[in-house]
Design an enzyme around this catalytic site. Structure first.
Site, short mmCIF file in Angstrom:
data_model
loop_
_atom_site.label_atom_id
_atom_site.label_comp_id
_atom_site.label_asym_id
_atom_site.label_seq_id
_atom_site.Cartn_x
_atom_site.Cartn_y
_atom_site.Cartn_z
CG ASP A 1 -1.97 -1.02 1.26
OD1 ASP A 1 -2.07 -1.77 0.27
OD2 ASP A 1 -2.67 -1.14 2.27
CG ASP B 1 -8.34 -7.48 5.98
OD1 ASP B 1 -7.22 -7.93 5.73
OD2 ASP B 1 -9.37 -7.84 5.37
#
Ligand code: BGC
Length: 668
Positions: free
Chosen positions: A175, A397
């Site tokens: 990311d 997550d």
């Protein structure tokens, strides 16, 4: 000559041991740097993760589910260095040396072994979200610690001669660079940007210097960078950062997409993203927002061509994290929609069942995807080195509520199932409820991932050697009908290669299985119409297309199994709400195949539910147990907690007329 460690010498004198032979002959021979490290190689199975999976299998009451979990347990997953203490090992898991040593023992003579390792601790990590905010601040001091306390010790260990016979594939900082493309206006990302560039450069330099280490930079996914306005700047940024390293572009072996995401590899019923339906391009649909890249095969091919244009060699390889992008299960479409409305066409055809492609946190309905494999069958343009499982299935997550912790993890509302997110076009997040902190074991999600796996998981041990899709049973007819049951019979499948039984669907809900050509659906409501279909299946779980449907209407009045009590409560906001329902069997007999119905008065709709199979027709909502699962039967006195996220238009009165199998329930 290779010196046999004392410990192994002692073992060889005591028993006949084959392991040291393996170690002696090949494990330690230096691995040359090759183009695709996965080609002809096996991948490392993380025993710590496998132990979590085994724990889940032990707790699973359904033996078929447990068998599937045990098949999943043998799959390779990545080892995440998600903080400095992960190098030595911490409460969350064993350290890097444990994994490297275990990898040496897993390596089989003559077969290279790839260890998937995630480098994930940049200063100011996760700048556009909160769930995985890290330990290092986006400051010069944070960067100094990243270099000396994180990258240096990892690189030093990987460079030990002991490990030169392994292939290490490093996923570089999920990311991070993608955030600099799309979220650079966000203050945290602005502050983090120089540290991301410098940190990634440092990691690439240090790791590339070790011949048996391979650098794969994280390249987000199609639903993030697919648009040309994001994709081209991303390829430029990757090249720009790589050019700052000592080896330049050669410090990068490839890119990894879909890390910890659930974007499908392919959208089988939307194979052409350029399709124009009645004059409207399907990519203009609300779901795809003009993006040409519907899936990871689109994205890897698109990105590869842009990377080559930036000067990266054509040999640059792509990995796709397929650990959770399967989208199987009953909600998976089986054909392309016939609608002429673009949005309906896309929504009915896509296997990705998320509310929005930006939803990333524990998405409801996701399943395990393709198993890890090298040089998989895929279009050449995608240049795939392998399918890998970077995100270990079953690890959260992010937490669905605010949970205090000392891991630098914060509460991100994208993980909250009740949150209507502006980042998702004001839709519910679609996140699973009850989630623990990111990286922590999330068993109910793991169960769902296994159930919704696509390709389905073969719990039988050996993978099937064929690809049989049994043919549809020829004729289906209803037999005896009573007030609460329907006996079905059908002509057996004529595909007698591998057919081991049939799955029976009531509407879209799996009602049960049969090994013969008949089945009795029980627990139905009197004077109600039902529709049934049958699918043939083989031992591996491959199923045929559905048979033609048969309708049958039950007769008379219900003879319900006993009393029931319902407690209903809801949290309501703007136009959404989360409802929780407790259903208690107040009778003295088990409540089997229960079917709870109730009616909404204000046009409310059920969006997503849990712990039951939910459906709605007009104002009537129906919930049943998951066929063959723990919640299908309620013991006398037992209470089942279930719930759903709903939508309303302003007024949100509690529903009425709660009944089970036609019998009214008392409200508590
Ligand atoms: C978490 C890490 C974890 C990883 C794999 C990330 O989202 O921040 O702590 O190791 O997921 O589950």
């Amino acid at each position: 000559m290779f010196r046999i460690p004392k410990r192994l010498l002692a073992a060889t004198t005591a028993v006949v041991v084959t392991l040291p032979l393996t170690l002696m002959s090949t494990a330690n021979a230096a691995e040359p740097h090759v183009d695709n490290p996965y080609a002809g190689a096996a991948q490392y199975v993380n025993p710590t993760w496998a132990a979590s999976v085994e724990g889940a299998a032990t707790r699973a009451s359904d033996p078929a589910l447990a068998a599937k979990m045990r098949a999943v347990k043998t799959q390779p997953t990545a080892v995440w260095m998600d903080r400095i203490s992960a190098i030595a090992g911490n409460a969350a898991g064993n350290g890097l040396r444990f994994h490297l040593d275990n990898a040496l023992t897993q390596k089989q003579s003559g077969t290279p072994l790839v260890v998937n390792l995630v480098i994930y601790d940049l200063p100011g990590r996760d700048c556009y979200a909160l769930a995985s905010n890290g330990e290092l601040p986006a400051t010069a001091a944070g960067l100094a610690r990243y270099k000396t306390e994180y990258i240096d010790p990892i690189a030093a260990m990987l460079a030990e001669p002991k490990y030169q016979g392994l292939r290490i594939a490093a996923t570089i900082e999920p990311d991070s660079l993608p955030n600099l493309i799309t979220n650079i206006s966000h203050p945290e990302c602005q502050v983090a940007a120089p540290f991301y560039r410098e940190g990634v450069k440092y990691a690439l330099d240090k790791l590339h210097a070790i011949p048996n280490v391979y650098n794969y930079i994280d390249a987000a996914h199609s639903g993030w960078l697919g648009w040309d306005s994001n994709a081209a700047p991303a390829a430029k940024l990757f090249a720009e950062v790589a050019r700052t390293t000592q080896a330049g572009l050669a410090s990068v072996d490839g890119f990894v997409t879909n890390t910890a995401n659930t974007t499908p590899l392919a959208e089988p019923y939307l194979p052409n993203s350029s399709l124009v339906l009645n004059g409207t391009p399907i990519r203009s649909s609300t779901y795809y927002e003009w993006n040409f890249d519907f899936d990871e095969l689109d994205w890897t091919a698109h990105l590869h061509s842009l990377l080559v244009a930036e000067g990266f060699p054509a040999s640059t390889g792509m990995l796709v994290d397929t650990s959770r992008n399967g989208w199987g299960g009953a909600a998976r479409p089986t054909a392309t929609s016939t609608s002429t409305n673009v949005n309906t066409y896309v929504d009915e055809s896509r296997v990705d069942r998320r509310n929005h492609r930006g939803a990333w946190c524990n998405p409801l309905g996701a399943g395990i995807g393709e198993r890890p494999q090298s040089t998989p069958a895929a279009p050449a343009a995608s240049h795939l080195d392998a399918f890998v499982w970077i995100k270990p299935p079953g690890e959260s997550d992010g937490a669905s509520t605010d949970i205090a912790n000392d891991e630098g993890k914060r509460f991100d509302r994208m993980c909250d199932p009740t949150f209507v997110s502006p980042k998702l076009g004001n839709r519910l997040t679609g996140a699973s409820p009850g989630a623990p902190l990111s990286g922590h074991w999330f068993e109910s999600q793991f169960v769902e991932l296994v159930r919704n796996a696509f390709p389905v998981i073969n719990g039988g041990g050996n993978p099937p050697t064929d690809t049989i899709a049994p043919s549809v049973p020829a004729a289906l007819q209803a037999g005896a009908i009573t007030n609460t049951s329907v006996a079905l019979t059908w002509t057996p499948s004529t595909d007698n290669v591998g057919v081991t039984g049939y799955d029976i669907y009531r509407g879209t809900t799996l009602a049960g299985s049969s090994s013969t050509a008949s089945f009795t659906a029980t627990g139905l409501t009197a004077s109600t119409a039902y529709s049934f279909t049958v699918r043939a299946k083989d031992a591996a779980g491959n199923v045929s297309a559905a048979s033609a449907a048969v309708s049958a209407t039950t007769t008379g009045t219900s003879n319900p199994p006993g009393g029931c009590k319902v407690t209903y409560s809801a949290n309501s906001w703007n136009t959404g709400f989360t409802a929780s329902i407790k259903l208690t069997n107040t009778s003295t007999t088990p409540l089997t195949n229960w079917r709870l119905t109730f009616a909404f008065a204000n046009g409310q709709t059920v969006q997503q539910g849990w712990n039951a199979v939910w459906s709605q027709a007009g104002s009537t909502v129906t919930a049943t147990g998951n066929a063959g699962s723990w919640n299908e039967t309620l013991a006398p006195g037992a209470t089942l907690d279930m719930g759903f996220n709903g939508a309303h238009t302003g007024t949100n009165n509690a529903p009425t007329a709660f009944s089970v199998s036609g019998q009214p329930c008392t409200l508590g």
